[in-house]
Structure formats: C-alpha cells, structure tokens
Motif scaffolding. Structure first.
Motif, PDB file in Angstrom:
ATOM      1  N   GLN A  94       0.836  -1.203   0.000  1.00 14.74           N
ATOM      2  CA  GLN A  94       0.000   0.000   0.000  1.00 14.74           C
ATOM      3  C   GLN A  94       0.864   1.243   0.000  1.00 14.74           C
ATOM      4  OE1 GLN A  94      -0.186   2.317   2.721  1.00 14.74           O
ATOM      5  NE2 GLN A  94      -0.392   1.174   4.634  1.00 14.74           N
ATOM      6  N   SER A  95       0.258   2.326  -0.471  1.00 13.41           N
ATOM      7  CA  SER A  95       0.916   3.625  -0.463  1.00 13.41           C
ATOM      8  C   SER A  95      -0.068   4.651   0.084  1.00 13.41           C
ATOM      9  CB  SER A  95       1.349   4.018  -1.878  1.00 13.41           C
ATOM     10  OG  SER A  95       2.044   5.244  -1.878  1.00 13.41           O
ATOM     11  N   THR A  96       0.380   5.454   1.052  1.00  8.75           N
ATOM     12  CA  THR A  96      -0.479   6.453   1.673  1.00  8.75           C
ATOM     13  C   THR A  96       0.131   7.834   1.476  1.00  8.75           C
ATOM     14  OG1 THR A  96      -1.243   4.866   3.333  1.00  8.75           O
ATOM     15  CG2 THR A  96      -1.556   7.203   3.834  1.00  8.75           C
ATOM     16  N   GLN A  97      -0.672   8.736   0.965  1.00 10.13           N
ATOM     17  CA  GLN A  97      -0.205  10.096   0.712  1.00 10.13           C
ATOM     18  C   GLN A  97       0.262  10.742   2.013  1.00 10.13           C
ATOM     19  OE1 GLN A  97      -3.177  12.962  -0.726  1.00 10.13           O
ATOM     20  NE2 GLN A  97      -1.851  13.310  -2.474  1.00 10.13           N
ATOM     21  N   ASN A  98       1.355  11.508   1.926  1.00 10.58           N
ATOM     22  CA  ASN A  98       1.960  12.178   3.086  1.00 10.58           C
ATOM     23  C   ASN A  98       2.482  11.198   4.126  1.00 10.58           C
ATOM     24  OD1 ASN A  98       1.160  14.745   2.006  1.00 10.58           O
ATOM     25  ND2 ASN A  98      -0.884  14.418   2.881  1.00 10.58           N
ATOM     26  N   ASP A  99       2.703   9.935   3.708  1.00 14.36           N
ATOM     27  CA  ASP A  99       3.199   8.931   4.645  1.00 14.36           C
ATOM     28  C   ASP A  99       4.278   8.108   3.954  1.00 14.36           C
ATOM     29  OD1 ASP A  99       3.572   7.045   6.651  1.00 14.36           O
ATOM     30  OD2 ASP A  99       1.462   6.985   7.201  1.00 14.36           O
ATOM     31  N   SER A 100       3.970   6.884   3.523  1.00 16.39           N
ATOM     32  CA  SER A 100       5.006   6.030   2.928  1.00 16.39           C
ATOM     33  C   SER A 100       4.370   4.971   2.048  1.00 16.39           C
ATOM     34  CB  SER A 100       5.835   5.355   4.040  1.00 16.39           C
ATOM     35  OG  SER A 100       5.005   4.535   4.848  1.00 16.39           O
ATOM     36  N   SER A 142       0.182  -6.621   7.854  1.00 21.31           N
ATOM     37  CA  SER A 142       0.089  -5.502   8.785  1.00 21.31           C
ATOM     38  C   SER A 142      -0.076  -4.231   7.965  1.00 21.31           C
ATOM     39  CB  SER A 142       1.340  -5.404   9.671  1.00 21.31           C
ATOM     40  OG  SER A 142       2.491  -5.169   8.888  1.00 21.31           O
ATOM     41  N   ALA A 143      -0.848  -3.297   8.481  1.00 15.72           N
ATOM     42  CA  ALA A 143      -1.117  -2.022   7.796  1.00 15.72           C
ATOM     43  C   ALA A 143      -1.721  -2.235   6.415  1.00 15.72           C
ATOM     44  CB  ALA A 143       0.173  -1.190   7.688  1.00 15.72           C
ATOM     45  N   ASP A 144      -2.496  -3.299   6.247  1.00 12.37           N
ATOM     46  CA  ASP A 144      -3.071  -3.625   4.945  1.00 12.37           C
ATOM     47  C   ASP A 144      -4.217  -2.669   4.604  1.00 12.37           C
ATOM     48  OD1 ASP A 144      -3.550  -5.381   2.620  1.00 12.37           O
ATOM     49  OD2 ASP A 144      -5.440  -5.768   3.662  1.00 12.37           O
ATOM     50  N   LYS A 145      -4.274  -2.233   3.349  1.00  4.97           N
ATOM     51  CA  LYS A 145      -5.348  -1.346   2.898  1.00  4.97           C
ATOM     52  C   LYS A 145      -5.945  -1.800   1.577  1.00  4.97           C
ATOM     53  CE  LYS A 145      -3.684   2.754   5.367  1.00  4.97           C
ATOM     54  NZ  LYS A 145      -3.240   4.174   5.271  1.00  4.97           N
ATOM     55  N   ASN A 154       1.448   4.635   8.905  1.00  6.58           N
ATOM     56  CA  ASN A 154       1.975   3.322   8.536  1.00  6.58           C
ATOM     57  C   ASN A 154       2.930   2.780   9.588  1.00  6.58           C
ATOM     58  OD1 ASN A 154       0.500   3.250   6.190  1.00  6.58           O
ATOM     59  ND2 ASN A 154       2.195   3.930   4.868  1.00  6.58           N
ATOM     60  N   ALA A 155       3.728   3.646  10.185  1.00  8.16           N
ATOM     61  CA  ALA A 155       4.683   3.204  11.206  1.00  8.16           C
ATOM     62  C   ALA A 155       3.962   2.589  12.396  1.00  8.16           C
ATOM     63  CB  ALA A 155       5.559   4.377  11.649  1.00  8.16           C
ATOM     64  N   GLU A 156       2.853   3.190  12.812  1.00  3.22           N
ATOM     65  CA  GLU A 156       2.093   2.651  13.934  1.00  3.22           C
ATOM     66  C   GLU A 156       1.338   1.387  13.536  1.00  3.22           C
ATOM     67  OE1 GLU A 156       1.857   3.465  17.210  1.00  3.22           O
ATOM     68  OE2 GLU A 156       3.592   4.728  16.771  1.00  3.22           O
TER      69      GLU A 156
END
Length: 290
Positions: free
Chosen positions: A85-91, A124-127, A145-147
């Motif tokens: 996954q990719s999250t804007q303003n994150d990683s 983990s952190a699956d979207k 994503n880190a959390e």
C-alpha cells in the motif's frame, strides 16, 4: 503513491509478456466476492487488484494485491498474494502475504454450487480491502503506517462460497469467518455480487469491443461484528456497480466505483484491476516456452 503503481504494473506486464495464449474463460467483475468457478487445471492466472480511497480526516491511499492463482485440480484452486500500500503524506510499504485454497466438493453444476475457502494471511497495515469483517472501518485507516505496522495480523480465514448460474447471470454469495491467531475472537462478514455479459452469443467476426467481451453487475460487502458483538453496529458496508472488459489478447480490465453506506465506512472507494491467464504454464518449462 506513483512508486507502487509502477512496481505492480511492471510485475504484471512482465508476466503477461511471457504468454500469447488466449483467455480461456471470462473473469467475473468482482473485487471482493468469489464465485464458485475454479481455475482450469494447469492454468496460471496473474492478477493485480487495487483500491483507492480517503477516510474522513485521513490521507488518500492506494492498497494493492498481486495474485498468482493456479489450477491444481479441477476441484482445487490455490492462490498466493503479495500485498502493498501507499499512503499520501506517509510512505509506500509491503504489507504481507496471503495463501488461499479453494475446494469445490461437487463438480457437477447444481442450482447452488458450494466451494470451501481456507486462507492464511500474514499482514500488517493492509489497505487492499479484499474483505471486510468484524468492526473494520474508518478508524483502521487513520493510523500512520509506522504505527499500523506494529500490529501484526496472522489470521486464518474461512469462507463458504455459494454460486449459481442462470440464463447468463452469475449470482455469488460469500459467508466469511476470520480468526486472528493471537487469541482474539472470531470476526464475521459477507459479500454478495451478481453479473452478466452484455451479450451471451459470440459475434461472427473479430472485434475488440463486442458486447460479449463486456460484463456488468453489482457488488456489496461488509462486516458482521465478532463473536461477542455479532451484528451491524459499528461495522462498514459498501456497494457499487462493477464492469470488466476482456481484450483480444486475453487481458481483462475491471473497474468499480463503490460507496460506503454508513458513517463507519470510507465514503468512496475506486477499485480497478487487470488479470491475465497463462494456459498450461508448466508446458513452458517442458518446451522452453515455445
């Protein structure tokens, strides 16, 4: 977010280039719901499915799967997933893997055709939202994503897939039960879909956009709480039209705008995918790919 698009499209494009075999059967235009139809023995289907959405108060995200689906036997299909996954303003991150097996106990076509589904997932952190169970909803998409990566989800998922074909229509229902192996309660969910080719009979001439190459339908899915709080309270649900098109070279392109139907759901999801089937994949190794 562009990085994950480039990675997944590159992987799928490379594999598709290995084969010029025609598509043996048209894919159903479903993103969450499974039909009772199995992969042909010896065939490998490579798929990439994606979900784009933005939770209220959160960042835009793209969740993706690359899937390798193999027909082991006429009654047994096995599939391996790689998730990211990719999250804007994150990683942009790799979120894990899944291994599923589907078994069809009754091979002849019946009015209702059951299939048993068993999957192990380590994510983990699956979207990617390949299923919605329990109390999955907007709060799960607000963590960084880190959390979110600190919460490892090693789970066993079971599904009862029920499917029917009638006058060109496919109607599929999935009943879902999922168990986190870290001593957490069973979670439940559902998925339902129906679709039909725009025309059943094939054209007498070759064409790229013949009506029989297009399928349209509708899909709905959501969570049903867990063992202690079964029901629809604090659960998310989605519905939307689905469509796909099978190109002359055998690739199938799918798209679905989906809408959250309560405040616990992400308001809008945009799903898109591409799949390609390689017939009798092992023959490429026996004959050097000729």
């Amino acid at each position: 977010m562009v990085m994950i698009f480039e990675k997944w499209i590159g992987v799928l494009g490379f594999v598709c280039a290995l084969s010029v075999a025609p598509l043996a059967a048209q894919e159903r235009p479903y993103f969450v719901t499974y039909s009772h139809e199995m992969e042909e023995p010896g065939n490998l289907d490579i798929e990439m499915f994606n979900a784009v959405g933005q939770p209220p108060g959160g960042n835009l995200f793209l969740g993706s799967n690359v899937e390798f689906e193999y027909g082991v036997k006429a009654w047994w299909t096995s599939e391996f997933y790689l998730d990211g996954q990719s999250t804007q303003n994150d990683s942009t991150i790799f979120t894990g893997f899944r291994w599923e097996n589907r078994i069809r106990p009754l091979m002849r076509e019946h009015w209702i055709n059951p299939v048993v589904y068993v999957e192990f997932e380590d994510t983990s952190a699956d979207k990617a939202l390949r299923e919605v169970v329990g109390h999955d909803g907007v709060p799960d998409f607000l963590e960084s994503n880190a959390e979110a990566r600190k919460d490892k989800e090693r789970e066993m998922e079971l599904k009862l897939i029920l499917g029917s074909n009638y006058r060109g229509w496919n109607i599929s229902e999935n009943i879902i039960a999922e168990k986190n192996l870290a001593n957490e309660p069973w979670e439940f969910g559902y998925a339902w879909a129906a679709s039909r080719p725009l025309r059943l009979a094939a054209s007498s001439h070759k064409c790229a956009f013949c009506a029989e190459r297009l399928q349209a339908g509708v899909e709905m899915y959501g969570g049903l709480g867990d063992r202690y709080t079964f029901g629809t309270r604090d659960t998310s649900h989605y519905i939307g039209p689905t469509v796909n098109w099978t190109a002359p070279n055998g690739a199938t392109f799918s798209f679905s705008p989906q809408f959250g139907i309560n405040d616990y759901s992400i308001p809008h999801l945009y799903r898109f995918g591409i799949s390609y089937e390689i017939e009798q994949i092992l023959s490429y190794f026996h004959h050097g790919g000729d």
